[in-house]
Every structure is written in C-alpha cells, then in structure tokens.
Design a protein around this motif. Structure first.
Motif, PDB file in Angstrom:
ATOM      1  N   GLN A   1      -5.170   9.727   9.234  1.00  0.00           N
ATOM      2  CA  GLN A   1      -4.879   8.329   8.921  1.00  0.00           C
ATOM      3  C   GLN A   1      -3.644   8.242   8.040  1.00  0.00           C
ATOM      4  O   GLN A   1      -3.623   8.765   6.920  1.00  0.00           O
ATOM      5  CB  GLN A   1      -6.074   7.667   8.233  1.00  0.00           C
ATOM      6  N   TYR A   2      -2.634   7.526   8.523  1.00  0.00           N
ATOM      7  CA  TYR A   2      -1.395   7.332   7.769  1.00  0.00           C
ATOM      8  C   TYR A   2      -1.320   5.867   7.382  1.00  0.00           C
ATOM      9  O   TYR A   2      -1.031   5.004   8.211  1.00  0.00           O
ATOM     10  CB  TYR A   2      -0.190   7.747   8.610  1.00  0.00           C
ATOM     11  N   ALA A   3      -1.639   5.583   6.114  1.00  0.00           N
ATOM     12  CA  ALA A   3      -1.714   4.207   5.614  1.00  0.00           C
ATOM     13  C   ALA A   3      -0.844   4.078   4.371  1.00  0.00           C
ATOM     14  O   ALA A   3      -1.347   3.998   3.240  1.00  0.00           O
ATOM     15  CB  ALA A   3      -3.154   3.827   5.307  1.00  0.00           C
ATOM     16  N   PRO A   4       0.480   4.063   4.517  1.00  0.00           N
ATOM     17  CA  PRO A   4       1.362   4.106   3.348  1.00  0.00           C
ATOM     18  C   PRO A   4       1.244   2.886   2.443  1.00  0.00           C
ATOM     19  O   PRO A   4       1.426   3.002   1.229  1.00  0.00           O
ATOM     20  CB  PRO A   4       2.760   4.222   3.961  1.00  0.00           C
ATOM     21  N   SER A   5       0.918   1.717   2.998  1.00  0.00           N
ATOM     22  CA  SER A   5       0.806   0.529   2.152  1.00  0.00           C
ATOM     23  C   SER A   5      -0.353   0.652   1.178  1.00  0.00           C
ATOM     24  O   SER A   5      -0.280   0.196   0.035  1.00  0.00           O
ATOM     25  CB  SER A   5       0.631  -0.731   3.013  1.00  0.00           C
ATOM     26  N   GLU A   6      -1.459   1.250   1.630  1.00  0.00           N
ATOM     27  CA  GLU A   6      -2.637   1.396   0.784  1.00  0.00           C
ATOM     28  C   GLU A   6      -2.554   2.615  -0.125  1.00  0.00           C
ATOM     29  O   GLU A   6      -3.143   2.620  -1.206  1.00  0.00           O
ATOM     30  CB  GLU A   6      -3.904   1.502   1.644  1.00  0.00           C
ATOM     31  N   THR A   7      -1.843   3.660   0.295  1.00  0.00           N
ATOM     32  CA  THR A   7      -1.879   4.923  -0.443  1.00  0.00           C
ATOM     33  C   THR A   7      -0.553   5.334  -1.064  1.00  0.00           C
ATOM     34  O   THR A   7      -0.539   6.161  -1.980  1.00  0.00           O
ATOM     35  CB  THR A   7      -2.333   6.059   0.487  1.00  0.00           C
TER      36      THR A   7
ATOM     37  N   ALA B   1      -1.788   5.199  12.898  1.00  0.00           N
ATOM     38  CA  ALA B   1      -0.531   4.746  12.308  1.00  0.00           C
ATOM     39  C   ALA B   1      -0.703   3.352  11.739  1.00  0.00           C
ATOM     40  O   ALA B   1      -0.874   2.385  12.489  1.00  0.00           O
ATOM     41  CB  ALA B   1       0.576   4.765  13.359  1.00  0.00           C
ATOM     42  N   GLU B   2      -0.654   3.250  10.418  1.00  0.00           N
ATOM     43  CA  GLU B   2      -0.765   1.968   9.750  1.00  0.00           C
ATOM     44  C   GLU B   2       0.461   1.681   8.894  1.00  0.00           C
ATOM     45  O   GLU B   2       0.392   0.944   7.920  1.00  0.00           O
ATOM     46  CB  GLU B   2      -2.038   1.921   8.906  1.00  0.00           C
ATOM     47  N   SER B   3       1.589   2.279   9.281  1.00  0.00           N
ATOM     48  CA  SER B   3       2.848   1.904   8.669  1.00  0.00           C
ATOM     49  C   SER B   3       3.199   0.502   9.157  1.00  0.00           C
ATOM     50  O   SER B   3       2.617  -0.003  10.113  1.00  0.00           O
ATOM     51  CB  SER B   3       3.941   2.899   9.036  1.00  0.00           C
TER      52      SER B   3
ATOM     53  N   GLY C   1      -3.637   0.596  13.633  1.00  0.00           N
ATOM     54  CA  GLY C   1      -4.633  -0.024  12.774  1.00  0.00           C
ATOM     55  C   GLY C   1      -4.131  -1.353  12.247  1.00  0.00           C
ATOM     56  O   GLY C   1      -3.491  -2.113  12.961  1.00  0.00           O
ATOM     57  N   TYR C   2      -4.455  -1.645  10.995  1.00  0.00           N
ATOM     58  CA  TYR C   2      -3.927  -2.827  10.316  1.00  0.00           C
ATOM     59  C   TYR C   2      -4.317  -4.118  11.022  1.00  0.00           C
ATOM     60  O   TYR C   2      -3.536  -5.045  11.174  1.00  0.00           O
ATOM     61  CB  TYR C   2      -2.405  -2.714  10.173  1.00  0.00           C
TER      62      TYR C   2
END
Length: 323
Positions: A157-163, A187-189, A211-212
């Motif tokens: 899981q790639y969630a840069p906004s959250e992490t 991909a949640e960029s 996601g997102y």
C-alpha cells in the motif's frame, strides 16, 4: 488505453490457484461498526462481511484506514479478523486480504506470518512511516515482511498523503524483482495514474489497484489499473462502474463516475469524514444500528447529513435496503 484485465470481475470467474488474481475489479475495504457506547459491534461486522461478499466481488481487505484500524485493540482486531476468515478460508472464489501496519519490522513480520497461518489469502502491507524512516529502511522492512510470508502474495500500500512515505516505480520494481510474492501495489498517490502506468510498463510489470475512494478511477483504469479498493458502504456502485468499463462501455462508466464524483471528492477531503459518511450510509441502508466513530473522529454536521441523504436518494435504484 491499456487493456483492462477483467479476469476476476463479478461477471467472470476467478483464476484458479493464484489468490492474487482474485484482486481484480472491486476489492472493498471493510468498515467496523460500533455500538453507541463505543464497543465493537461484532455481529454488525459479520453483516458487513456478508453484504460485501454478496455483491459479487472476489476479494475484500481488512483492516484499513476505512476500518479505523488505528482505533482497534489487538483483541478486537484479532476477533474481527477471525470473523472475516471464518467466511473466506474455505472458499476458492474469494480472497481475504489482511492488512499489516506495524511500524517495527519484527512485529510486522510476525503479524503477517500469523494471519497467513490463520487463513489470510494475501497480505496488505503499509510501509513504516513514523519519524520518517529512510528509503533504505523502508525497503528493508518491506523485504523482511515479504520474505516472512513467501510465497503468499503481498499488496504493497502506497499512501503518501496519509503516511508521508515516498516511493517510486523503480524502487517498487526492485522489490518485486527480489521478492516475486510482491504481486500488486495499491496506489493512493494523488493522482495515482502516472505511477500505475509506470508500474504496468516496467520490467517486471507490477499490477496496481487504485484506492482513495475511486476519485481518480476512470483515469486509473485507462492507465492500466487492474482494480480499485474503495470503502464498502455502496459497493454496488463501484461494481457497476467497473462492469461498464470492463464490458467496453467507457462512456457509461464515465457517466456513472461523474454522478458519484461530487460526493466522494468532498468526503475524501478528510479520511475521518469519509469514514463517518460511509457509516451513516450503512446505517441508513439497514446494515447496522449506529454510525458511531471512535474519537478522535469527524462529526457530520447537518449539511453533511443532508448530503448523505441526497446521495442515497440519487442512487436509490442501485442501493437496496439491507435490513
């Protein structure tokens, strides 16, 4: 436009012998209902699982941000995971993706191995992000968890906004080349499309799910996404959007997404907001009794409640009452 992989969409059959192939189309993240006093509604969670599996999806994920995983005790998390696995471990047509978010590598590897032994079909791995670990430390953490559960498939899981974690396609492909059980990236960029396309076109090619809440879903599909992982309170809408694109009805998919976008784009302004909105949707649909979110959380104001009711009125024909 990249070819749309429709193998495990609701209309098609699953690909036998490879759980990762079941993570195609719509793969909802399960919410956790609470009673009004804040206690976990275990029976309500069972109804959530049964409802989502009843929509025809071939995989589900738990626990994620939409599950309020960070507000669950270890005992609650274990009990709810067992509720899910009791419904999936003996089925070949659906895959349970169980998430691992532990910051310590030792704990993440131990949890991942334990849930695989308990019957999880895949692991969803959120890389460590507290106190800004280096990229090398993140790679080592991910590699250790991948090795601990091999050959079980892993979704990274790639969630840069959250992490705040920063990864790129080259790094992800390097991990996949070393660990073949890294099978998918969530991909949640924002936006996710370029990363999805880079992953799909590289060597080795690495499939991605979007996601997102599906805010960028049509673009993600056109760039090669093989699935989407939204919340679960209106799964039927996402299934229909995916069905239209998979059948070649791109105009119809765009149109239904256009109708959905004003709602999800507002709700996704804050993760706690969409959790609260989806819980109220589930209560209005009769899935469980109370929209309680554990504090700290978002409390819907009067206009946001009216927005939920407008949403339910607009999509009434697609969202039957579940009580």
């Amino acid at each position: 436009m990249a070819a749309l992989d429709t193998r495990p969409t609701p209309e098609g059959g699953p690909v036998a012998g490879d759980a990762a192939q079941l993570v195609r189309g719509v793969s909802p993240v399960l919410e956790v209902p609470f009673h009004a006093d804040g206690a976990v509604d275990v029976e309500g969670f069972g109804r959530v699982v049964d409802y989502v599996l009843g929509t025809g999806v071939s995989s589900v994920m738990f626990p994620g941000f939409a599950s309020e995983y960070h507000k669950l005790s270890e005992a609650e998390r274990a009990e709810l995971t067992e509720v899910l696995l009791s419904r999936t471990r003996d089925r070949a047509d659906v895959a349970a993706i169980v998430a691992v978010q532990d910051h310590a590598t030792r704990l993440a590897a131990h949890r991942a191995r334990a849930v695989v032994d308990a019957g999880a079909d895949l692991i969803n791995l959120l890389p460590p992000h507290y106190l800004s670990p280096s990229r090398r430390a993140i790679q080592e953490h991910v590699g250790a968890v991948l090795a601990a559960v091999a050959p079980t498939a892993v979704v990274l899981q790639y969630a840069p906004s959250e992490t705040g974690t920063s990864l790129d396609a080259a790094t992800l492909r390097e991990l996949a080349a070393e660990h073949p059980n890294l099978r998918l990236v969530k991909a949640e960029s924002s936006p996710p499309g370029r990363l999805i396309a880079e992953l799909a076109s590289g060597q080795p090619a690495l499939p991605a799910v979007e996601g997102y809440a599906g805010v960028q879903l049509p673009d993600a599909i056109r760039r090669g996404a093989v699935g989407t992982q939204p919340g679960c309170s209106f799964t039927e809408i996402y299934v229909e959007i995916w069905r239209r694109f998979a059948s070649g009805d791109h105009a119809g998919g765009d149109e239904l997404h256009r109708r959905l976008l004003p709602y999800i784009s507002y709700w996704m302004l804050d993760t706690e907001l969409i959790i609260a909105a989806e819980k109220l949707i589930s209560v209005r649909r009769g899935l469980f009794a109370d929209p309680y979110c554990r504090e700290p959380g978002h409390r819907l104001d009067a206009e946001e409640i009216r927005m939920v009711d407008r949403f339910l009125a607009e999509f009434d024909g697609m969202l039957p009452h579940l009580g």
